[in-house]
Scaffold this motif. Structure first.
Motif, PDB file in Angstrom:
ATOM      1  N   LYS A  66      -1.290   9.431  -1.851  1.00 13.04           N
ATOM      2  CA  LYS A  66      -1.425   9.207  -0.040  1.00 13.04           C
ATOM      3  C   LYS A  66      -1.175   7.787   0.039  1.00 13.04           C
ATOM      4  CE  LYS A  66      -3.695  13.867   0.319  1.00 13.04           C
ATOM      5  NZ  LYS A  66      -4.687  14.249   1.256  1.00 13.04           N
ATOM      6  N   ILE A  67      -1.661   7.237  -0.143  1.00 11.72           N
ATOM      7  CA  ILE A  67      -1.654   5.758   0.472  1.00 11.72           C
ATOM      8  C   ILE A  67       0.151   5.015   0.498  1.00 11.72           C
ATOM      9  CG2 ILE A  67      -2.550   3.296   0.145  1.00 11.72           C
ATOM     10  CD1 ILE A  67      -5.164   4.576  -0.579  1.00 11.72           C
ATOM     11  N   PHE A  68      -0.108   5.337  -1.382  1.00  9.53           N
ATOM     12  CA  PHE A  68       1.236   4.618  -1.882  1.00  9.53           C
ATOM     13  C   PHE A  68       2.356   5.138  -1.282  1.00  9.53           C
ATOM     14  CE2 PHE A  68      -0.768   3.824  -6.379  1.00  9.53           C
ATOM     15  CZ  PHE A  68      -0.814   2.577  -5.969  1.00  9.53           C
ATOM     16  N   ALA A  69       2.121   6.539  -0.494  1.00 11.64           N
ATOM     17  CA  ALA A  69       3.507   7.202   0.078  1.00 11.64           C
ATOM     18  C   ALA A  69       3.683   6.410   1.489  1.00 11.64           C
ATOM     19  CB  ALA A  69       3.280   8.951   0.106  1.00 11.64           C
TER      20      ALA A  69
ATOM     21  N   PHE B 143      -5.470   4.592   3.617  1.00  6.54           N
ATOM     22  CA  PHE B 143      -6.871   3.593   2.722  1.00  6.54           C
ATOM     23  C   PHE B 143      -8.465   3.881   3.037  1.00  6.54           C
ATOM     24  CE2 PHE B 143      -8.766  -0.372   2.188  1.00  6.54           C
ATOM     25  CZ  PHE B 143      -8.540  -0.438   0.392  1.00  6.54           C
ATOM     26  N   LYS B 144      -9.309   3.876   4.296  1.00  9.87           N
ATOM     27  CA  LYS B 144      -9.878   3.879   5.120  1.00  9.87           C
ATOM     28  C   LYS B 144     -10.285   5.436   4.789  1.00  9.87           C
ATOM     29  CE  LYS B 144     -10.877   2.043   8.728  1.00  9.87           C
ATOM     30  NZ  LYS B 144     -11.810   1.631  10.634  1.00  9.87           N
TER      31      LYS B 144
ATOM     32  N   ILE C 192      -1.071  -4.050   1.871  1.00  6.12           N
ATOM     33  CA  ILE C 192      -1.352  -2.590   3.225  1.00  6.12           C
ATOM     34  C   ILE C 192      -0.607  -3.908   4.413  1.00  6.12           C
ATOM     35  CG2 ILE C 192      -2.561  -1.065   5.253  1.00  6.12           C
ATOM     36  CD1 ILE C 192      -2.989   0.259   3.118  1.00  6.12           C
ATOM     37  N   LYS C 193      -1.457  -5.093   3.701  1.00  6.82           N
ATOM     38  CA  LYS C 193      -1.607  -6.230   5.280  1.00  6.82           C
ATOM     39  C   LYS C 193      -0.199  -6.863   5.658  1.00  6.82           C
ATOM     40  CE  LYS C 193      -6.233  -7.904   4.490  1.00  6.82           C
ATOM     41  NZ  LYS C 193      -7.307  -7.728   3.822  1.00  6.82           N
ATOM     42  N   ALA C 194       0.662  -6.714   4.338  1.00 10.86           N
ATOM     43  CA  ALA C 194       1.751  -7.456   3.866  1.00 10.86           C
ATOM     44  C   ALA C 194       2.905  -6.542   4.656  1.00 10.86           C
ATOM     45  CB  ALA C 194       2.495  -6.890   2.398  1.00 10.86           C
ATOM     46  N   LEU C 195       2.554  -5.662   5.027  1.00  8.61           N
ATOM     47  CA  LEU C 195       3.716  -4.755   5.882  1.00  8.61           C
ATOM     48  C   LEU C 195       3.571  -4.899   7.391  1.00  8.61           C
ATOM     49  CD1 LEU C 195       2.389  -0.737   5.107  1.00  8.61           C
ATOM     50  CD2 LEU C 195       4.654  -1.928   4.351  1.00  8.61           C
ATOM     51  N   ALA C 196       2.650  -5.868   8.318  1.00  6.16           N
ATOM     52  CA  ALA C 196       2.604  -6.378   9.486  1.00  6.16           C
ATOM     53  C   ALA C 196       4.144  -7.031   9.479  1.00  6.16           C
ATOM     54  CB  ALA C 196       1.705  -7.466   9.840  1.00  6.16           C
TER      55      ALA C 196
ATOM     56  N   GLU D 161       5.194   3.304   0.651  1.00 14.54           N
ATOM     57  CA  GLU D 161       6.447   3.213   0.594  1.00 14.54           C
ATOM     58  C   GLU D 161       7.735   3.311   2.300  1.00 14.54           C
ATOM     59  OE1 GLU D 161       8.852   3.520  -1.753  1.00 14.54           O
ATOM     60  OE2 GLU D 161       7.057   1.761  -2.912  1.00 14.54           O
ATOM     61  N   THR D 162       6.971   3.989   3.233  1.00 19.39           N
ATOM     62  CA  THR D 162       7.070   4.750   4.277  1.00 19.39           C
ATOM     63  C   THR D 162       7.523   3.420   4.822  1.00 19.39           C
ATOM     64  OG1 THR D 162       5.140   5.484   4.733  1.00 19.39           O
ATOM     65  CG2 THR D 162       7.200   6.906   4.218  1.00 19.39           C
ATOM     66  N   GLY D 163       6.485   2.289   4.861  1.00 19.51           N
ATOM     67  CA  GLY D 163       6.583   1.075   5.671  1.00 19.51           C
ATOM     68  C   GLY D 163       4.906   1.513   7.033  1.00 19.51           C
ATOM     69  N   ASP D 164       5.071   2.862   7.037  1.00 17.60           N
ATOM     70  CA  ASP D 164       4.072   2.850   7.946  1.00 17.60           C
ATOM     71  C   ASP D 164       2.271   1.887   8.209  1.00 17.60           C
ATOM     72  OD1 ASP D 164       2.641   4.025  10.604  1.00 17.60           O
ATOM     73  OD2 ASP D 164       3.523   5.892  10.152  1.00 17.60           O
ATOM     74  N   LYS D 165       2.858   1.466   9.043  1.00 18.21           N
ATOM     75  CA  LYS D 165       1.222   0.342   8.079  1.00 18.21           C
ATOM     76  C   LYS D 165      -0.004   1.638   8.779  1.00 18.21           C
ATOM     77  CE  LYS D 165      -1.103  -4.120   9.157  1.00 18.21           C
ATOM     78  NZ  LYS D 165      -1.260  -5.302   9.176  1.00 18.21           N
ATOM     79  N   ALA D 166      -0.349   2.054  10.195  1.00 16.75           N
ATOM     80  CA  ALA D 166      -1.068   2.766  10.916  1.00 16.75           C
ATOM     81  C   ALA D 166      -1.137   3.888   9.792  1.00 16.75           C
ATOM     82  CB  ALA D 166      -0.231   3.154  12.295  1.00 16.75           C
ATOM     83  N   ALA D 167      -0.678   4.489   8.803  1.00 13.34           N
ATOM     84  CA  ALA D 167      -0.926   5.504   8.551  1.00 13.34           C
ATOM     85  C   ALA D 167      -1.219   5.119   6.756  1.00 13.34           C
ATOM     86  CB  ALA D 167       0.827   6.431   8.022  1.00 13.34           C
TER      87      ALA D 167
END
Length: 87
Positions: A34-37, A51-52, A83-87, A40-46
């Motif tokens: 689920k985290i990888f997906a 991850f949480k 995840i941090k790199a998605l910003a 992949e979509t680039g949705d940082k919030a999701a």
């Protein structure tokens, strides 16, 4: 097949443990997917939300001996970096 009563019991216990471990391993892998997906979509919030929710499951799998602690620590570190790199 086991012959004595004690070895038959051991075989039953081993099978129950194997099934429980497989279930826990599968659950942890599902959370990782689920985290990888989300990444992949680039949705940082999701991705952060996934991850949480996955962290306690992964940590408990380490405590139960399903995964090695360093493996899960490595996964968590790499995922948080992505995840941090998605910003």
């Amino acid at each position: 097949m086991a012959n004595s009563a004690g070895s038959r019991k051991r075989a039953r216990q081993a099978e129950k443990r194997r099934q429980q471990n497989a279930s826990l391993r599968s659950t942890a892998r599902t959370y990782l997917k689920k985290i990888f997906a989300a990444i992949e979509t680039g949705d940082k919030a999701a991705a952060e939300a996934a991850f949480k929710t996955a962290q306690p499951v992964l940590d408990s799998s380490v405590n139960k001996g399903i995964f090695h602690k360093n493996k899960i620590a490595r996964y968590k570190s790499r995922l948080s970096t992505k995840i941090k790199a998605l910003a």
